[in-house]
Design an enzyme around this catalytic site. Structure first.
Site: not given
Ligand code: COA
Length: 703
Positions: A106, A126
Site C-alpha cells: 500500500e 491481510e
Molecule cells: N508483523 C509483525 N511481525 C511480523 C510480520 C508482521 N507483518 N511479518 C513477519 N513478522 C515476524 C514474524 O513473526 C517472525 O518473527 P520471529 O522471528 O520473532 O518469529 C519474523 O517476522 C520473520 O517472519 P517469518 O514468517 O518467520 O519469516 P519468513 O521469511 O518465512 O516470511 C514473510 C516472511 C514476510 C513472507 C511472512 O512473515 C509473512 O507472510 N508475514 C505476514 C505478512 C502480512 O500478512 N502482511 C500484512 C499484515 S496486515
C-alpha cells in the site's frame, strides 16, 4: 536504539530509508519515522524526487500484526502520510525487493512509480488474518491492476512475482541490480526527463472484460464461506472503488477494516500467525546448538504412511531409501507414490520433469543395510508395539553413528521405542498426519533422552518440508490424538445415547470442523481407529469403563471398516456417505448391553458442547503436565492436523472466547446429567483455576 527510518540526500534525490528488521513491518515508531522523513523531504525544495527504499531482506512486509490488538489502534496517521506522499508535487518512487506485502504494498501504491528487482513478490495477504488492506489498498489496487485481479489478490492473499506485477501494472519496471541502485537510477531519470507525479487515486478502476453481475456473483461466492467475513467486506470495498469517489471509498474501507479488526475471526487468525512461528521455538534450547546434517533419509514401511512421508522428503529434494519386508509390498508402495505424482501431473500441479526428478530421488530395498548411510531413518510400520520395538532395535544396530532415528507412532510410548534402539539420545518421534505429503502438521515427540541437537535438527528440517512442527512430550496419543480420544469418546457416547452420525457430523461441521468425527473415522478406517483402542487396552491404558469406545470396536468386529469396506458409521454409495439403519440397531444393542439410556432430545448445542469441552479440558491437562509448551501449540496441532477451523483460532483460543467459567459450569452440568463415574466431566485443575481467577489460556504461562 536504531531509528527505523532515516532521510538523506543523494544528489537530486531524497532517500527515505526504512530499517526495521526482520521484515520492516510498520511499527508505530516506523510510521512516526516515515512522517518525519517525509517532512524533511518536503522542507528541501532543492530535491527533484523522493525514493522509498528498505534495508535488509525485504521491502515493508506489512503492518505490525501485533499492534492490531491495541484498543486504540488506528490506521489514520499512516493513511494520512500515504495521502501526503501521493499528493507530493515531486515524483515519489518505491524501490521494491523481497516481499512487498500488505501495508508495504500500500505504501508502494501511494508512490507515483514503482520499480522492482527480479525476485520481488507483491501481495495483499491481510485476508489470511481475517482482514482487508486497510491503508487504501482496496481503493488503489483496483485502479492500477483492474477490478478482477485486485479482487482475486485480496480474497486469496496470493502473491505475484515481479513479472506478473509488471504485466498487471502494479510495478512500472523490473530491473536487474540491487534495489537501491536501481531505484536511484530510476528516480534520476524521472528528474532528468522532468516526469511529474502520477496518482493512482485519480485513476478509474477498470471493469473491462467483466460480465454483468460480476459483483453479485463475487458476493454470492464470498457468502459460501461464512467463517471468513473479510471475503464479503473486500467485495464491498472494491465495489466502492468502482462506484464512489476515492474519499468515500476510503471511508468504506476504514469502517470495514475496523469491524474486521475487532472480530473474533481476525483475532483467532492473528493468534495463529504468531502461534505458528512460536511453535518453532524450543524453550531452554541454546540458540547456537550445532545441528546435524540431514541430506539423505530412510523410511521403513512403504504403506500409505511411509509412502507419504517419502514423498514429503522427495518434494523437498531430499533422497529417500524406502525399505519394505517383501518385494511385493515395496513395488506396491512405489507404485502408489508414482500414482500420486501422476495425479498431480495430470492436474497440472507438477511438470513431467519434476515427476521424473522426484521419482529419481526414491529408491527401494528389502535390506536394512541400505539404511546404513542415511542421516535420518523414520520407521513407519504398523502401529503395533512389538513390531515397532523390533524395527527400532534393528535400526539402532544398522544406522550410522550420529544418524537420527525417528518413529512415526501416533500413540505408542516413544521412550520405550527409544530404549529399544539402544541409543535413545538419537531418537525422536516424528508423527506425520495422513496423507503425509499433504497435511501440514508434524508432531515432534521429544523423548526423555532425546538429544537437544536432535530436536533442533528435526524442527529445522520441518521448515524444509514446509510443515508446521509442534513439540509434544511423551504420553498416550501426544497432543493431538490424546485430545482426539476425548472428542471421539463423546461422539460415540452420543451415538449410543441416540444421536445419528449425520447429526453429529453436521453439528461439528457447522462449527467449522473440516469433517465431522464419524465421517473422519470412516475415512481413516475403522480398523485403524479400533486398533489404537485395542493396543491401548493391551498396554493397560484404558479407563475402567466397560462401555469405553465399544462402538468402534464392535464395528471393527463386524468388518464395517468404513469407506473402504462400504460401511462403517455410514453406508457408502461410492464415496458418498448415506444414513444406515443398521448402525442404529448396533447402537441400540450396545446401549442396552451397557445400560445406557437412549434419548430423543439430543440437540446440536449439546453435541457441540460435548465434543468440544472435553477436548478443551484434555488440552488444559496437556498444558498442566508440560506435554505442550504453550496453548498456541495445542491450537496449532488442531488447526494444522485435525481440520479445526482456523477462524476460531484453535480449541483453546475458542475456549477463551466462550469463557472458561462457562465451560467449567457446563462440564459440571453434564457430569450431573450423564454421571461422572469415570471422571470424564471433571475439569482439570488448570481449567478450574483459570476460570476461578477470570483468566484465559492466552495469557497463561508455565511457571
Ligand atoms: N508483523 C509483525 N511481525 C511480523 C510480520 C508482521 N507483518 N511479518 C513477519 N513478522 C515476524 C514474524 O513473526 C517472525 O518473527 P520471529 O522471528 O520473532 O518469529 C519474523 O517476522 C520473520 O517472519 P517469518 O514468517 O518467520 O519469516 P519468513 O521469511 O518465512 O516470511 C514473510 C516472511 C514476510 C513472507 C511472512 O512473515 C509473512 O507472510 N508475514 C505476514 C505478512 C502480512 O500478512 N502482511 C500484512 C499484515 S496486515
Amino acid at each position: 536504539m536504531n531509528t527505523p527510518v532515516t532521510f538523506e540526500r543523494r544528489g537530486r534525490i531524497g532517500l527515505l530509508r526504512i530499517n526495521n528488521p526482520p521484515v520492516n513491518a510498520l511499527s508505530l515508531a516506523t510510521v512516526t519515522g516515515l512522517i518525519e522523513a517525509f517532512d524533511a523531504f518536503e522542507a528541501d525544495a532543492s530535491l527533484g524526487a523522493l525514493l522509498v527504499h528498505c534495508d535488509g531482506r525485504t521491502f515493508v512486509a506489512g503492518g505490525d500484526i501485533s499492534s492490531f490488538d491495541a484498543h486504540d489502534f488506528s490506521a489514520a496517521p499512516y493513511n494520512t502520510l500515504l495521502a501526503r506522499l501521493e499528493a507530493s508535487a515531486r515524483p515519489v518512487v518505491a524501490a521494491l525487493h523481497g516481499t512487498a506485502l500488505g501495508g508495504g504494498l500500500e505504501l508502494a501504491l501511494a508512490c507515483h512509480y514503482r520499480v522492482a528487482v527480479p525476485g520481488t513478490r507483491v501481495g495483499v495477504p491481510e485476508v489470511k488474518l481475517g482482514l482487508l488492506p486497510g491503508s487504501l489498498g482496496t481503493q488503489r489496487l483496483p485502479r492500477l491492476a483492474g477490478v478482477a485481479l485486485a479482487l482475486d489478490m485480496m480474497q486469496s492473499g496470493r502473491m505475484l512475482d515481479a513479472r506478473q506485477a509488471l504485466e498487471a501494472g502494479i510495478v512500472d519496471t523490473v530491473r536487474e541490480g540491487d534495489a537501491l541502485s536501481v531505484g536511484l537510477a530510476y528516480a534520476e531519470s524521472l528528474v532528468g526527463d522532468e516526469v511529474g507525479p502520477r496518482r493512482a487515486s485519480l485513476m478509474q478502476a477498470s471493469m473491462a472484460g467483466l460480465a454483468p453481475g460480476f459483483f453479485d456473483k463475487a458476493m454470492l461466492d464470498a457468502r459460501k464461506k461464512p467463517g471468513y467475513p473479510a471475503l464479503e467486506a473486500i467485495v464491498r470495498c472494491v465495489q466502492a472503488a468502482v462506484r464512489l469517489p476515492f474519499a468515500q471509498g476510503e471511508q468504506v474501507e476504514a469502517e470495514e477494516f475496523e469491524h474486521l479488526r475487532q472480530s473474533t475471526t481476525s483475532r483467532g487468525l492473528r493468534h495463529l500467525f504468531f502461534a505458528e512461528r512460536q511453535a518453532a521455538k524450543i524453550p531452554g534450547l541454546a540458540q547456537d546448538v550445532a545441528l546435524r546434517t540431514v541430506a539423505s533419509v530412510g523410511v521403513v514401511g512403504a504403506g500409505t504412511m511411509g509412502g507419504g512421508i517419502a514423498m514429503s522428503f522427495a518434494n523437498a529434494g531430499i533422497p529417500v531409501t524406502l525399505v519394505e519386508a517383501s518385494e511385493e509390498a515395496l513395488k506396491r508402495g512405489l507404485a502408489l507414490v508414482r500414482k500420486h505424482y501422476e495425479a498431480s501431473a495430470a492436474k497440472g500441479k507438477l511438470k513431467p520433469e519434476q515427476l521424473a526428478q522426484r521419482m529419481a530421488l526414491l529408491s527401494g530395498s528389502l535390506d536394512y543395510a541400505a539404511l546404513a548411510g542415511c542421516d535420518l531413518v523414520i520407521e513407519a510400520v504398523f502401529e503395533d508395539m512389538d513390531l515397532k520395538a523390533q524395527v527400532c532395535a534393528r535400526l539402532g544396530a544398522v544406522c550410522k553413528p550420529g544418524a537420527i532415528i525417528a518413529t512415526n507412532t501416533s500413540t505408542l510410548d516413544v521412550n520405550a521405542l527409544a530404549a529399544a534402539t539402544g541409543r535413545p539420545a538419537d531418537v525422536v518421534g516424528l508423527h506425520f498426519f495422513s496423507p503425509a505429503h499433504v497435511m501440514r502438521l508434524l508432531e515432534v515427540v521429544r523423548g526423555e533422552k532425546t538429544a537437544p541437537e536432535v530436536l533442533a535438527t528435526v524442527m529445522k528440517l520441518a521448515g524444509r518440508l514446509k510443515k508446521v512442527a509442534v513439540v509434544s512430550g511423551v504420553c498416550y496419543g501426544f497432543i493431538g490424538n490424546r485430545m482426539a480420544e476425548a472428542y471421539l469418546r463423546e461422539a460415540e457416547f452420543l451415538l449410543l445415547e441416540g444421536a445419528e452420525p449425520q447429526q453429529i457430523d453436521s453439528a461439528a461441521e457447522a462449527l467449522g470442523m473440516a469433517m465431522g468425527p464419524c465421517r473422519m473415522l470412516d475415512m481413516a478406517g475403522i480398523d485403524v481407529g479400533a486398533k489404537t483402542v485395542i493396543e491401548r487396552a493391551k498396554a493397560g491404558g484404558l479407563p475402567a469403563d466397560p462401555s469405553y469406545r465399544v462402538l468402534v470396536r464392535r464395528l471393527f468386529e463386524l468388518g464395517r471398516l468404513g469407506q473402504k469396506s462400504g460401511a462403517g458409521y455410514y453406508r457408502y454409495d461410492g464415496r458418498k456417505p448415506l444414513p444406515d439403519p443398521e448402525l442404529r440397531n448396533i447402537c441400540e444393542a450396545l446401549a442396552a448391553e451397557h445400560g445406557i439410556a437412549r434419548r430423543s432430545d439430543i440437540n446440536d448445542g449439546e453435541i457441540v458442547e460435548r465434543l468440544m469441552y472435553p477436548l478443551v479440558n484434555e488440552g488444559a491437562r496437556i498444558l498442566e503436565e508440560g506435554i505442550a509448551y504453550r496453548p498456541g501449540d495445542v491450537d496449532m496441532v488442531w488447526v494444522a492436523g485435525y481440520g479445526f477451523p482456523d477462524f476460531r483460532g484453535g480449541p483453546l483460543f475458542m475456549a477463551d472466547q466462550i469463557g472458561l467459567e462457562t465451560i467449567v459450569e457446563r462440564m459440571a452440568d453434564y457430569g450431573i446429567g450423564r454421571g461422572n463415574a469415570f471422571g470424564y466431566w471433571t475439569p482439570s485443575e488448570l481449567l478450574v483455576r483459570l476460570a476461578a481467577e477470570g483468566k484465559h489460556f492466552s495469557t497463561w504461562r508455565p511457571h
